[in-house]
Write a protein that holds these residues in place. Structure first.
Motif, PDB file in Angstrom:
ATOM      1  N   THR A 192       0.854  -1.194   0.000  1.00 14.43           N
ATOM      2  CA  THR A 192       0.000   0.000   0.000  1.00 14.43           C
ATOM      3  C   THR A 192       0.884   1.236   0.000  1.00 14.43           C
ATOM      4  OG1 THR A 192      -0.144  -0.084   2.413  1.00 14.43           O
ATOM      5  CG2 THR A 192      -1.971  -1.058   1.186  1.00 14.43           C
ATOM      6  N   ALA A 193       0.394   2.263  -0.678  1.00  6.67           N
ATOM      7  CA  ALA A 193       1.122   3.533  -0.688  1.00  6.67           C
ATOM      8  C   ALA A 193       1.129   4.096   0.729  1.00  6.67           C
ATOM      9  CB  ALA A 193       0.460   4.512  -1.650  1.00  6.67           C
ATOM     10  N   PRO A 194       2.228   4.710   1.137  1.00  4.73           N
ATOM     11  CA  PRO A 194       2.274   5.267   2.491  1.00  4.73           C
ATOM     12  C   PRO A 194       1.294   6.427   2.630  1.00  4.73           C
ATOM     13  CG  PRO A 194       4.213   5.929   1.252  1.00  4.73           C
ATOM     14  CD  PRO A 194       3.453   4.952   0.400  1.00  4.73           C
ATOM     15  N   ILE A 195       0.765   6.573   3.825  1.00  2.80           N
ATOM     16  CA  ILE A 195      -0.137   7.686   4.119  1.00  2.80           C
ATOM     17  C   ILE A 195       0.714   8.814   4.675  1.00  2.80           C
ATOM     18  CG2 ILE A 195      -2.064   8.462   5.533  1.00  2.80           C
ATOM     19  CD1 ILE A 195      -3.035   5.524   5.499  1.00  2.80           C
ATOM     20  N   LEU A 196       0.772   9.893   3.925  1.00  5.80           N
ATOM     21  CA  LEU A 196       1.564  11.040   4.346  1.00  5.80           C
ATOM     22  C   LEU A 196       0.708  11.966   5.186  1.00  5.80           C
ATOM     23  CD1 LEU A 196       3.348  11.769   0.959  1.00  5.80           C
ATOM     24  CD2 LEU A 196       4.190  10.427   2.873  1.00  5.80           C
ATOM     25  N   THR A 197       1.220  12.337   6.335  1.00  2.00           N
ATOM     26  CA  THR A 197       0.483  13.249   7.203  1.00  2.00           C
ATOM     27  C   THR A 197       1.133  14.623   7.137  1.00  2.00           C
ATOM     28  OG1 THR A 197       1.827  12.579   9.096  1.00  2.00           O
ATOM     29  CG2 THR A 197      -0.255  11.424   8.771  1.00  2.00           C
ATOM     30  N   VAL A 198       0.295  15.625   7.107  1.00  2.00           N
ATOM     31  CA  VAL A 198       0.765  17.004   7.074  1.00  2.00           C
ATOM     32  C   VAL A 198       0.658  17.555   8.485  1.00  2.00           C
ATOM     33  CG1 VAL A 198       0.356  19.292   6.109  1.00  2.00           C
ATOM     34  CG2 VAL A 198      -0.041  17.260   4.722  1.00  2.00           C
TER      35      VAL A 198
END
Length: 95
Positions: A53-59
């Motif tokens: 799965t694509a990583p979940i980037l957090t802002v």
């Protein structure tokens, strides 16, 4: 030519091509991803399901209380005046 992925700490670390799956040390995880053309380096790998799965980037959230530079300057100037007055008062009374 087949595509392979090296997995480190449940992350796809490196994608490379080879005719056969190479033999590395037993603790190096290599997976055939020839049938997964969309997979990219840096993606998460679930060892239980075998899925990527694509990583979940957090802002990061913005600073909830923005600093007004003018107000900050006024407060610093006021504190400097108070400190100066305190020093002069201490000198006058001999402390």
């Amino acid at each position: 030519m087949k595509k392979f992925a090296q997995i480190i700490n449940s992350k796809l670390h490196w994608i490379f091509e080879a005719d056969e799956k190479p033999e590395f040390a037993p603790d190096i995880v290599i997976i055939d991803i020839t049938d997964k053309p969309d997979v990219q380096e840096g993606w998460d790998y679930n060892e239980e399901t075998g899925k990527f799965t694509a990583p979940i980037l957090t802002v990061p959230e913005p600073n909830p209380t923005p600093v007004d530079p003018i107000q900050q300057l006024i407060e610093l100037q006021a504190q400097t005046v108070l400190n100066t007055e305190m020093l002069l008062l201490q000198k006058e009374i001999g402390i």
